[in-house]
Design a protein around this motif. Sequence first.
Motif, PDB file in Angstrom:
ATOM      1  N   ASN A 365       6.550  -7.485  11.280  1.00 50.01           N
ATOM      2  CA  ASN A 365       6.139  -6.696  10.139  1.00 50.01           C
ATOM      3  C   ASN A 365       6.090  -7.608   8.898  1.00 50.01           C
ATOM      4  O   ASN A 365       5.336  -7.384   7.754  1.00 50.01           O
ATOM      5  N   ARG A 368       2.818  -9.671   8.819  1.00 53.59           N
ATOM      6  CA  ARG A 368       1.720  -8.880   8.563  1.00 53.59           C
ATOM      7  C   ARG A 368       1.737  -8.616   7.160  1.00 53.59           C
ATOM      8  O   ARG A 368       0.698  -8.899   6.367  1.00 53.59           O
ATOM      9  N   PHE A 372      -1.422 -10.056   4.378  1.00 53.44           N
ATOM     10  CA  PHE A 372      -2.176  -9.108   3.553  1.00 53.44           C
ATOM     11  C   PHE A 372      -2.040  -9.631   2.170  1.00 53.44           C
ATOM     12  O   PHE A 372      -3.092  -9.451   1.432  1.00 53.44           O
ATOM     13  N   GLU A 380     -11.009 -12.201   4.641  1.00 52.15           N
ATOM     14  CA  GLU A 380      -9.713 -11.442   4.276  1.00 52.15           C
ATOM     15  C   GLU A 380      -9.417 -10.838   2.888  1.00 52.15           C
ATOM     16  O   GLU A 380      -8.952  -9.753   2.572  1.00 52.15           O
ATOM     17  N   PHE A 383     -11.677  -7.724   2.567  1.00 52.24           N
ATOM     18  CA  PHE A 383     -11.076  -6.651   3.053  1.00 52.24           C
ATOM     19  C   PHE A 383      -9.995  -6.180   2.293  1.00 52.24           C
ATOM     20  O   PHE A 383      -9.857  -4.954   2.081  1.00 52.24           O
ATOM     21  N   ARG A 384      -9.025  -6.940   1.888  1.00 51.06           N
ATOM     22  CA  ARG A 384      -8.185  -6.559   1.247  1.00 51.06           C
ATOM     23  C   ARG A 384      -8.512  -5.882  -0.102  1.00 51.06           C
ATOM     24  O   ARG A 384      -7.841  -4.878  -0.437  1.00 51.06           O
ATOM     25  N   THR A 387      -9.963  -2.576   0.436  1.00 51.01           N
ATOM     26  CA  THR A 387      -8.761  -1.564   0.485  1.00 51.01           C
ATOM     27  C   THR A 387      -8.208  -0.980  -0.685  1.00 51.01           C
ATOM     28  O   THR A 387      -7.990   0.078  -0.792  1.00 51.01           O
ATOM     29  N   PRO A 395      -6.242   8.362   0.189  1.00 47.61           N
ATOM     30  CA  PRO A 395      -4.972   8.495   0.679  1.00 47.61           C
ATOM     31  C   PRO A 395      -4.703   7.247   2.073  1.00 47.61           C
ATOM     32  O   PRO A 395      -3.814   6.488   2.119  1.00 47.61           O
ATOM     33  N   PHE A 396      -5.799   7.534   2.807  1.00 47.49           N
ATOM     34  CA  PHE A 396      -5.873   6.779   3.967  1.00 47.49           C
ATOM     35  C   PHE A 396      -5.569   5.067   3.556  1.00 47.49           C
ATOM     36  O   PHE A 396      -4.931   4.359   4.424  1.00 47.49           O
ATOM     37  N   LYS A 399      -2.273   3.832   2.744  1.00 44.51           N
ATOM     38  CA  LYS A 399      -1.197   3.470   3.864  1.00 44.51           C
ATOM     39  C   LYS A 399      -1.350   2.071   4.400  1.00 44.51           C
ATOM     40  O   LYS A 399      -0.661   1.613   5.160  1.00 44.51           O
ATOM     41  N   LEU A 400      -2.752   1.491   4.287  1.00 43.21           N
ATOM     42  CA  LEU A 400      -3.166   0.154   4.594  1.00 43.21           C
ATOM     43  C   LEU A 400      -2.554  -0.873   3.751  1.00 43.21           C
ATOM     44  O   LEU A 400      -2.402  -2.151   4.121  1.00 43.21           O
ATOM     45  N   ASN A 402      -0.514  -3.398   2.238  1.00 39.41           N
ATOM     46  CA  ASN A 402       0.874  -3.910   2.787  1.00 39.41           C
ATOM     47  C   ASN A 402       1.673  -4.931   1.839  1.00 39.41           C
ATOM     48  O   ASN A 402       1.184  -6.194   1.800  1.00 39.41           O
ATOM     49  N   ARG A 405       6.938  -3.750   4.261  1.00 44.60           N
ATOM     50  CA  ARG A 405       7.150  -2.331   4.939  1.00 44.60           C
ATOM     51  C   ARG A 405       8.913  -2.499   4.929  1.00 44.60           C
ATOM     52  O   ARG A 405       9.330  -3.304   5.797  1.00 44.60           O
TER      53      ARG A 405
ATOM     54  N   LEU B   3     -10.213  11.608   4.943  1.00 41.86           N
ATOM     55  CA  LEU B   3      -9.649  10.483   3.943  1.00 41.86           C
ATOM     56  C   LEU B   3      -8.251  10.214   3.835  1.00 41.86           C
ATOM     57  O   LEU B   3      -7.780   9.516   3.018  1.00 41.86           O
ATOM     58  N   ASP B   4      -7.546  11.420   4.426  1.00 43.80           N
ATOM     59  CA  ASP B   4      -6.038  11.073   4.559  1.00 43.80           C
ATOM     60  C   ASP B   4      -5.911  10.158   5.486  1.00 43.80           C
ATOM     61  O   ASP B   4      -6.561   9.981   6.363  1.00 43.80           O
ATOM     62  N   ASP B   5      -4.605   9.742   5.882  1.00 42.05           N
ATOM     63  CA  ASP B   5      -4.268   8.695   6.753  1.00 42.05           C
ATOM     64  C   ASP B   5      -4.443   9.413   8.099  1.00 42.05           C
ATOM     65  O   ASP B   5      -4.052  10.383   8.495  1.00 42.05           O
ATOM     66  N   TYR B  15      -4.992  -3.252  11.314  1.00 43.78           N
ATOM     67  CA  TYR B  15      -5.476  -3.948  10.273  1.00 43.78           C
ATOM     68  C   TYR B  15      -5.445  -5.347  10.699  1.00 43.78           C
ATOM     69  O   TYR B  15      -6.359  -6.205  10.485  1.00 43.78           O
TER      70      TYR B  15
END
Lengths: 514, 64
Positions: A365, A368, A372, A380, A383-384, A387, A395-396, A399-400, A402, A405, B3-5, B15
């Motif tokens: 963890n 990772r 990020f 990389e 992508f960051r 994101t 919202p999705f 969650k990515l 990082n 965590r 578009l939500d997780d 990822y």
Amino acid sequence: MAYDYAPFPYVAPPGLTTSEPRHPVAIVGAGPIGLAMAIDLAQHGIKSVVLDDNNVVSIGSRAICWAKRTLEIFDRLGIGSRVLDKGVTWKVGRLFHGADEVYSFDLLPEAGHKYPAFINLQQYYVEQYLVERSQELSDWIDLRFLNKVTDHRDHGDHVALTIETPDGPYTLEADYYVAAEGAGSPTRKRMDLPFEGQTFEEHFLIVDVELPHSPFETEDPERWFWFAPPFHQGQSALLHKQPDNIYRIDLQLGAETDPKTEATEEKVIPRIKAIIGDMDFRLDWMSVYKFRCAKLDQFVHNRVLFVGDSAHVVSPFGARGGNGGIQDVDNLGWKLAAVLNGAPTSLLDTYQQERSFGSAENILNSSRATNFMTPKSDIETLFRNETLALAAKHPFARKLINSGRLSQPCTLAGMDLQSGDHPLVGQALIDLPLGNGWLVEQAQGQFTLLTLDSQSWPDTVASLALPHTPVCGARYGTTGAFLIRPDGHICAYFETPDTAAITAALTRATGGHA
Amino acid sequence: MILDDNLGSQGDSLYAQLMQAHEGLSTAQSHALNARLVLMMMNEIGNADIITALLKEARNISSD
């Protein structure tokens, strides 16, 4: 106000003039992990001698983020409420990309738990509280400052130690030797054990400053994290609050920087001003570091046991160093006590099985998160950044992102001590309001059967009836019973009061053959 | 369009796999990989309305 680093007294140990009776356990290192180990053993009735080459608490705040599970373990060790009262509980986190806020989140504590998701408290306070708790247990804990272990030999049935003091060297013997000396573990080096993993090239700067007022828009403690902040080109930064109006600033410096020139007031003060604006402040502590993620292959070497950073190191993202070490203690304490009281030594192998897995999970963890935060290539970085661009709206993508965590206890499902396949088996206890207090206050420290219904459960093991409340139903269900280990992990579930099954699970959980 | 997780606890691992897929590639090779991946995912989704909406939304968001 700066913390008062009052030295602990050195007392000439008896071993200088006479041969000491063999100690059940010698713990090397009086940091948070070694001290917690001594307290845990004491609470299981096992005496230990704690040896430290130093005589003050941690200089600098170092580990400041204590996760919920650690607080629950601290509760059992007798300092939980103190840590909670002194610590800072923050609720609002803000994430920035450049000068713009990407999003903010409200980390309201879930109702029905004694402890929040985590609190911020300087390591020196945690060590102070643990030392004071150890002193209350002085019939079991022999705390020796300025006692530097310079050599040890495992003789099969005991370990012999050579120790340097201001009054000269002496020796002592112990049934078991616990190395809790931190990342540079001299024990590990003496034994020439491979400590392998990934080294990250980035340098990070941590600075603690005391501020006259909050740098945030409100007086409420918040946690601000920046990717590519405008005040610190291309890197990341973190600002969060500790008690006593001390604020922690973490700055990623990049791989090419020279730690010696970076950790100077000349370099650091302009950076702080760029973050907090023009206010007076007192520089409390700073440190530049590089880190790696590595672990020992084996934590148990006959009579020598490794805990905390001596056994494994992680990057700081996710606060898995101190918290991971406290979980080692929680896992090992009752097992070592049981072995010293006659349980099969194979019980110690399950410490290796369970915590080696837990530390590998922590390393995964935190690696990772590091990857990020420190992209290694243009793609990389691309992508960051995309994101982060998506996260402002969707919202999705949040969650990515990082930036670490937070430490969670690993599940021990499927390992040797657990029985059955109920989904909660292997998990750490989930807290609940119970009577005038909390479940974590009552169900840890010994094997306990948590009963959910009014069937007639056998009294082969201590039992605790859970309340018939909606919150309990949601967390544990309404029928059957769970067997809880002394470290608060659930090791079996029973639908019915089958005495033979309960005895078998208990035998298995204590290292016997069911 | 979701578009939500939708990845749950597997987000970090996926990822990391995506980054791994790019490891050792030049920037041009990475762009080519991304192009192939988008074409494959489009086929996998197989729903024109969704793909049209995704294309529009991705174009809408500016990272500059």
